[in-house]
Design a protein around this motif. Structure first.
Motif, PDB file in Angstrom:
ATOM      1  N   TYR A 185     -66.866  27.828 -26.604  1.00  0.00           N
ATOM      2  CA  TYR A 185     -67.353  29.082 -26.047  1.00  0.00           C
ATOM      3  C   TYR A 185     -67.526  30.129 -27.144  1.00  0.00           C
ATOM      4  CZ  TYR A 185     -65.922  26.760 -21.771  1.00  0.00           C
ATOM      5  OH  TYR A 185     -65.782  25.850 -20.753  1.00  0.00           O
ATOM      6  N   SER A 186     -67.857  29.683 -28.325  1.00  0.00           N
ATOM      7  CA  SER A 186     -67.984  30.602 -29.462  1.00  0.00           C
ATOM      8  C   SER A 186     -69.112  31.619 -29.272  1.00  0.00           C
ATOM      9  CB  SER A 186     -68.216  29.809 -30.753  1.00  0.00           C
ATOM     10  OG  SER A 186     -69.376  28.998 -30.634  1.00  0.00           O
ATOM     11  N   SER A 187     -70.064  31.329 -28.375  1.00  0.00           N
ATOM     12  CA  SER A 187     -71.163  32.255 -28.130  1.00  0.00           C
ATOM     13  C   SER A 187     -70.760  33.415 -27.223  1.00  0.00           C
ATOM     14  CB  SER A 187     -72.355  31.516 -27.505  1.00  0.00           C
ATOM     15  OG  SER A 187     -71.994  30.954 -26.252  1.00  0.00           O
ATOM     16  N   TYR A 188     -69.592  33.319 -26.587  1.00  0.00           N
ATOM     17  CA  TYR A 188     -69.134  34.397 -25.710  1.00  0.00           C
ATOM     18  C   TYR A 188     -68.765  35.621 -26.546  1.00  0.00           C
ATOM     19  CZ  TYR A 188     -68.776  31.407 -21.535  1.00  0.00           C
ATOM     20  OH  TYR A 188     -69.058  30.602 -20.464  1.00  0.00           O
ATOM     21  N   THR A 189     -68.914  36.774 -25.960  1.00  0.00           N
ATOM     22  CA  THR A 189     -68.503  38.007 -26.641  1.00  0.00           C
ATOM     23  C   THR A 189     -66.986  38.062 -26.754  1.00  0.00           C
ATOM     24  OG1 THR A 189     -70.417  39.204 -25.771  1.00  0.00           O
ATOM     25  CG2 THR A 189     -68.570  40.534 -26.568  1.00  0.00           C
ATOM     26  N   SER A 190     -66.491  38.374 -27.933  1.00  0.00           N
ATOM     27  CA  SER A 190     -65.034  38.469 -28.106  1.00  0.00           C
ATOM     28  C   SER A 190     -64.705  39.517 -29.156  1.00  0.00           C
ATOM     29  CB  SER A 190     -64.439  37.121 -28.521  1.00  0.00           C
ATOM     30  OG  SER A 190     -64.932  36.711 -29.785  1.00  0.00           O
ATOM     31  N   LYS A 191     -63.515  40.086 -29.020  1.00  0.00           N
ATOM     32  CA  LYS A 191     -63.017  41.011 -30.027  1.00  0.00           C
ATOM     33  C   LYS A 191     -61.497  41.012 -29.975  1.00  0.00           C
ATOM     34  CE  LYS A 191     -62.952  45.326 -27.343  1.00  0.00           C
ATOM     35  NZ  LYS A 191     -63.362  46.742 -27.325  1.00  0.00           N
ATOM     36  N   VAL A 192     -60.898  41.466 -31.063  1.00  0.00           N
ATOM     37  CA  VAL A 192     -59.441  41.565 -31.148  1.00  0.00           C
ATOM     38  C   VAL A 192     -59.054  43.026 -31.318  1.00  0.00           C
ATOM     39  CG1 VAL A 192     -57.370  40.937 -32.447  1.00  0.00           C
ATOM     40  CG2 VAL A 192     -59.197  39.255 -32.126  1.00  0.00           C
ATOM     41  N   ASP A 193     -58.132  43.464 -30.495  1.00  0.00           N
ATOM     42  CA  ASP A 193     -57.616  44.833 -30.570  1.00  0.00           C
ATOM     43  C   ASP A 193     -56.096  44.759 -30.776  1.00  0.00           C
ATOM     44  OD1 ASP A 193     -57.559  47.569 -30.540  1.00  0.00           O
ATOM     45  OD2 ASP A 193     -58.719  47.765 -28.687  1.00  0.00           O
ATOM     46  N   TYR A 194     -55.447  45.903 -30.789  1.00  0.00           N
ATOM     47  CA  TYR A 194     -54.006  45.963 -31.036  1.00  0.00           C
ATOM     48  C   TYR A 194     -53.297  46.723 -29.923  1.00  0.00           C
ATOM     49  CZ  TYR A 194     -55.370  44.699 -35.804  1.00  0.00           C
ATOM     50  OH  TYR A 194     -55.892  44.067 -36.885  1.00  0.00           O
ATOM     51  N   TYR A 195     -52.017  46.436 -29.753  1.00  0.00           N
ATOM     52  CA  TYR A 195     -51.180  47.267 -28.896  1.00  0.00           C
ATOM     53  C   TYR A 195     -49.823  47.437 -29.560  1.00  0.00           C
ATOM     54  CZ  TYR A 195     -48.689  43.051 -27.200  1.00  0.00           C
ATOM     55  OH  TYR A 195     -47.947  41.900 -27.116  1.00  0.00           O
ATOM     56  N   ASN A 196     -49.176  48.537 -29.257  1.00  0.00           N
ATOM     57  CA  ASN A 196     -47.875  48.830 -29.861  1.00  0.00           C
ATOM     58  C   ASN A 196     -46.747  48.270 -29.009  1.00  0.00           C
ATOM     59  OD1 ASN A 196     -49.015  50.319 -32.028  1.00  0.00           O
ATOM     60  ND2 ASN A 196     -49.210  52.097 -30.675  1.00  0.00           N
ATOM     61  N   ILE A 197     -45.655  47.933 -29.649  1.00  0.00           N
ATOM     62  CA  ILE A 197     -44.450  47.507 -28.945  1.00  0.00           C
ATOM     63  C   ILE A 197     -43.981  48.664 -28.063  1.00  0.00           C
ATOM     64  CG2 ILE A 197     -42.040  46.801 -29.230  1.00  0.00           C
ATOM     65  CD1 ILE A 197     -42.839  45.652 -31.971  1.00  0.00           C
TER      66      ILE A 197
END
Length: 320
Positions: A243-255
């Protein structure tokens, strides 16, 4: 063993943990266990795990927090009501209950049958809303939430593909997982030193443990946490999937501000203590609370200017 995510042969050993070796991939910075735990070891470990089982006095606050989180992550609106959500690794049911109260048609899966039974008794989960065999279900979902689960499974690439397959058109899949290279955890000495370094010393020399500590080995403690992901390794999980053609992104969250701290215990109602014991315990603990609060203030300031990195990663996949 090659890297389970990017297949690189360039790996280095960080330290020993029980019968396992903790390795770091030099290419994508994934930290992983070798050998992998057996299926039976994992199943046995999680029966009765009941992670973050809420006390009765905590439930309302926990549900409110979860509703806010789900609304923000999935960008829920009034038009979202009636859409289908799968809580994969639902644990003790806070997300299931919160999503249901938000008007979502919510389904549940967890390996721990005691957690499943707890959710039935506390939050009204029914058999009709339990997905027993996620790999072979014909159900499709508009939202899938996989919160701090992917680091526990043996085959993370397969998990990404299995859950992505279940997305409806315009569906959104969200993974949350600890950030392997974060520096936020240095400001939470109770968990980073006591829970990880203290245990690592059982299987490694002092110098090796200190070296592993500053190479951020935490979040990998098999058979519980098998992996510790970096941003790059999370991106690789999608890019190397079908599914590499799907839109994806990586974000962050704090503890969470005072998660796994003395401060949290200090201000929480402890039904096990008598009023006298409660006062005595708080008199003993208050100096530690001051230190933890000061550390938290410094941490938040350093995170805001980008010197300290957040403790968690969020992988978002969308079936456009």
């Amino acid at each position: 063993m090659s890297c389970p995510v990017c297949n690189s042969e360039k790996n280095t050993k960080l330290l020993d943990w029980k019968k396992y070796e903790m390795m770091r991939c030099k290419s994508c910075a994934l930290i992983y266990s070798t050998p992998l735990p057996t299926d039976q070891e994992i199943t046995d470990f999680y029966q009765g795990f009941l992670f973050q089982q809420p006390a009765d006095f905590e439930i309302d606050k926990k549900l409110k927090t979860r509703k806010t989180e789900l609304t923000n992550l999935f960008k829920l609106t009034s038009n979202s009501k009636g859409k289908k959500l799968l809580d994969y690794g639902g644990g003790t049911g806070a997300v299931f209950k919160s999503a249901t109260e938000l008007g979502l048609d919510t389904y549940y899966y967890d390996l721990d049958k005691k957690a499943e039974n707890f959710t039935k008794g506390k939050f009204g989960l029914t058999d009709a809303k339990i997905i027993e065999d996620v790999a072979n279900t014909v159900e499709k979902f508009d939202y899938i939430f996989c919160d701090n689960v992917i680091e526990h499974v043996k085959y993370p690439k397969e998990l990404v593909e299995m859950l992505t397959r279940l997305l409806n058109k315009d569906g959104v899949l969200i993974f949350k997982t600890p950030h392997g290279g974060n520096t936020e955890i240095y400001f939470n000495p109770l968990i980073s030193i006591k829970e990880y370094c203290g245990k690592a010393l059982k299987y490694n020399s002092v110098s090796k443990t200190i070296q592993g500590y500053f190479q951020a080995f935490w979040h990998a403690d098999p058979p519980r946490h098998i992996f510790s992901f970096s941003k790059k390794s999370m991106i690789e999980l999608v890019n190397r999937s079908k599914y590499s053609s799907y839109t994806s992104k990586v974000d962050y969250y704090n503890i969470p501000a005072y998660n796994n701290t003395i401060t949290k215990d200090f201000f929480s109602k402890d039904k096990r203590l008598s009023p006298l014991k409660s006062v005595i315990v708080r008199l003993i603990l208050w100096p530690i609370v001051i230190i933890e609060v000061l550390l938290h203030i410094v941490k938040r300031s350093l995170i805001s200017i980008g010197i300290v990195s957040a403790g968690g990663l969020i992988l978002i996949i969308k079936n456009d």
